[in-house]
Scaffold this active site. Structure first.
Site, mmCIF file in Angstrom:
data_model
loop_
_atom_site.group_PDB
_atom_site.id
_atom_site.type_symbol
_atom_site.label_atom_id
_atom_site.label_comp_id
_atom_site.label_asym_id
_atom_site.label_seq_id
_atom_site.Cartn_x
_atom_site.Cartn_y
_atom_site.Cartn_z
ATOM 1 N N ASP A 29 0.797 -1.079 0.176
ATOM 2 C CA ASP A 29 -0.013 0.057 0.070
ATOM 3 C C ASP A 29 0.914 1.162 -0.109
ATOM 4 O OD1 ASP A 29 -2.326 1.663 0.459
ATOM 5 O OD2 ASP A 29 -1.843 1.592 2.691
ATOM 6 N N ASP B 101 -2.363 -1.197 6.053
ATOM 7 C CA ASP B 101 -2.490 -0.836 7.301
ATOM 8 C C ASP B 101 -3.940 -0.349 7.569
ATOM 9 O OD1 ASP B 101 -2.484 1.510 6.056
ATOM 10 O OD2 ASP B 101 -1.952 2.626 7.394
ATOM 11 N N ASP C 239 -7.806 -2.536 3.457
ATOM 12 C CA ASP C 239 -6.706 -3.650 3.257
ATOM 13 C C ASP C 239 -7.011 -5.323 3.748
ATOM 14 O OD1 ASP C 239 -4.954 -1.593 1.796
ATOM 15 O OD2 ASP C 239 -4.345 -1.167 3.860
#
Length: 666
Positions: A368, A560, A564
């Site tokens: 990410d 995080d 996700d």
């Protein structure tokens, strides 16, 4: 202060190696290093090494003196019953705990345990007059167990120190007076008063109108969060710059932080394939070697003309001691536990030893952007002020106006400009929701916000905001466009190094993000990632990961936020960036990087590889040495001393090798 949409991130929150040859349940529990005859290794370690090794020291001294009387300083009185009693006393300090453990195992229906093997081998040695060998086998076995307990204790301590960030005491309000009490004694419904800079001890509901909290201790994310009245605040969050009040909604033991602590302490409940194999192997192997030992003792009676029972019994006992799979059953789980301990000291929390195996074979790392490769802390990048305006004066006015806001963007401006000029008096300050701030200075209007604010007041500007990569703060003074500031989420200092290390390991990288595509591509170019995709919804991330999985390649996803969680669940290994990401992410992730450094991704892979390497070294060592000495023992060429080395000696070597990983620099 309003800024352009960034990727939404949630900042809410998200050992016991088996040592017995055939136990269905691991011997180790949270409170013991190894449940060996009632020894509490953790307690003993706390009491000092001398207390821990005292039984072994007593046995060792008596054994050495006995051997000296037997061979070097022969005494007439040291014979018969005196000699037997002497060695029996030497045997008891180390033997009684094992005898008790064997008895309790038998009562539970677990006859063929390592304790049983040690007992029949050592008692058998006494039965045929080999007293020193009997004491030596039990002594070295106990020393091995003690070292194992110390290793487990050390790994557990490092995990606890890393995770246990809960404050021990809090201030609760009683009759409007703040009273300090133990956090674990606070009842649900109590009101906690939290001063600036203090860490919250329990989960609760914010009673104050607003709060500015730092979640870095929890999530590893430096970006502060603004909480409003009624919002949930979590144990571990640090209060900003005002006194706030929080109503406790969750017991101390049930807080998110406590649950994470419990999750990682029980990490080795999820066994690696090698551990599972060894446990199944030991359950079958141990009874077989017991029956083979009986056969070695009795079957030769039918074929050997000069058969001597004590000679063949001695061979059988030697065979038993050699065949005990302690080295495997102890060192393999300890190797994985050592890997988990080494990782925890470096801020990496593995939720199971099986993930150490999995991450060692990772081919793709999908990351990410926000909070993973970037800091999540806004900083001023560019200041563009038109020549007809006094740059210093404009920035001074913007700083004074933004000082009325607690938004992170305002903090970034304040950090860039410096101390607020108290001599500047702004009038008619107004916050326009979704747009920004407005005020009056020297009878002229000051507008600071997004470009929608300027549109609202029909202030023209000569730039295209969509071409600017960063978050943009527009400024107008006296009804004219004065310029703008760009504010960006800083790329983490070790992000580029992370990419280089992963490429060196032969790992392919991909960046997926919900942020604007041009921002994602900019960050990807800076850190060296070729494959980068932005403007993704959670389902789009899932599709991208499925495309990689379709190539039959292993994937580690690093994220995080709650968005996700689906891709983390889909990946071979899911890595949560930050000690307490969202509930769903922490629950789903297999590995948690506590200090939020992306360089720990490569470190986690390296620790997995080293752990697997050490485990297979131990397996090879144990099988080769045992096979060799077993053949010698069955042929009568190995004594009890060789048997001691093949069993306890190899176990000690394997344990020392397993512990070695905790001393490695990664």
């Amino acid at each position: 202060m309003i800024h352009q949409d960034k990727e939404v991130k949630s900042t809410k929150n998200k050992a016991k190696p088996s040592c017995c040859c055939s136990h269905d349940e691991p011997v180790h529990t949270e409170n013991d290093g190894h449940d060996h005859g009632g020894h509490d290794h953790e307690h003993n370690v706390d009491g000092g090494l001398f207390k821990l090794f005292l039984p072994s020291i007593i046995s060792f001294v008596l054994l050495i003196v006995g051997i000296a009387f037997d061979n070097y300083f022969k005494q007439e009185w040291f014979a018969g019953y005196v000699r037997i009693v002497w060695y029996a006393i030497a045997y008891l300090p180390v033997g009684i705990p094992v005898l008790r453990e064997a008895y309790e195992s038998i009562l539970k229906g677990d006859v063929f345990s390592e304790f049983f093997l040690m007992c029949i081998a050592t008692i058998g040695a006494f039965a045929i007059g080999e007293y020193p060998e009997g004491v030596a086998v039990m002594l070295f076995y106990t020393i091995g167990e003690t070292f194992q307990g110390m290793a487990v204790k050390r790994a557990k301590t490092s995990i606890k120190k890393l995770l246990d960030q809960r404050p021990d005491e809090v201030h609760i309000l009683e009759n409007n007076v703040a009273v300090k009490v133990k956090a674990k004694d606070v009842q649900i419904g109590a009101i906690i008063q939290l001063k600036a800079g203090e860490k919250l001890g329990l989960d609760g509901e914010l009673l104050s109108d607003s709060a500015f909290v730092n979640t870095a201790a929890l999530t590893g994310e430096s970006k502060p969060a603004t909480k409003k009245k009624g919002d949930t605040v979590l144990a571990g969050m640090i209060n900003g710059n005002t006194i706030i009040e929080v109503k406790v909604t969750t017991a101390y033991s049930d807080s998110k932080l406590s649950k994470i602590l419990e999750l990682v302490q029980n990490a080795t409940a999820k066994k690696a394939p090698a551990e599972l194999f060894i446990r199944k192997f030991a359950k079958i192997y141990t009874p077989i070697v017991v029956y083979l030992a009986i056969a070695i003792c009795l079957v030769p009676m039918l074929f050997v003309s000069n058969y001597v029972f004590t000679d063949w019994l001695y061979r059988a006992l030697v065979f038993l001691v050699i065949s005990c799979p302690c080295a495997l059953v102890i060192s393999i789980p300890l190797g994985y536990f050592g890997g988990i301990g080494a990782a925890s000291r470096n801020g990496i929390l593995f939720k199971g030893s099986n993930f150490l195996d999995s991450i060692s074979t990772i081919q793709n790392v999908v990351v990410d952007k926000t909070g993973t490769m970037t800091e999540g802390v806004f900083k001023v990048q560019d200041v563009i002020i038109k020549p007809e305006f006094d740059k210093d004066e404009i920035l001074k006015l913007v700083n004074v106006l933004e000082n009325k806001s607690s938004h992170p963007v305002a903090t970034a401006i304040h950090n860039h400009v410096g101390t607020v000029d108290s001599s500047v008096e702004l009038k008619d300050i107004e916050e326009i929701s979704g747009h920004g701030l407005k005020a009056t200075y020297k009878e002229k209007d000051l507008h600071v916000g997004n470009f929608k604010l300027l549109d609202k007041f029909n202030i023209s500007y000569d730039i295209d905001p969509s071409t600017i990569v960063y978050t943009t703060i527009a400024i107008a003074y006296g009804g004219k466009f004065a310029g703008y500031l760009t504010i960006a989420d800083e790329i983490k200092e070790d992000a580029k190094e992370t990419v280089s290390k992963l490429k060196a390991l032969g790992v392919k990288l991909t960046m997926l993000s919900g942020d604007k595509s041009n921002v994602v591509q900019f960050v990807a170019d800076k850190v060296g990632i070729k494959n980068a995709f932005g403007d993704l919804l959670p389902e789009d991330k899932v599709n991208k990961v499925n495309e990689i999985k379709a190539k039959n390649e292993t994937i580690a996803f690093v994220g995080d936020g709650v968005n996700d969680a689906p891709v983390i669940a889909l990946s071979t290994v899911g890595i949560a960036m930050g000690g307490l990401g969202s509930d769903a992410t922490i629950e789903t992730a297999d590995i948690v990087i506590q200090d939020d450094k992306p360089s720990k991704i490569a470190m986690a892979i390296n620790i997995g590889k080293q752990t697997k390497k050490i485990v297979w070294q131990n397996i090879t060592l144990a099988f080769v040495v045992k096979a060799f000495v077993l053949i010698l023992g069955a042929g009568g060429l190995a004594t009890m001393w060789e048997a001691v080395f093949a069993d306890v000696g190899v176990a000690l070597l394997a344990i020392l090798n397993a512990v070695r990983i905790q001393r490695m620099k990664f």
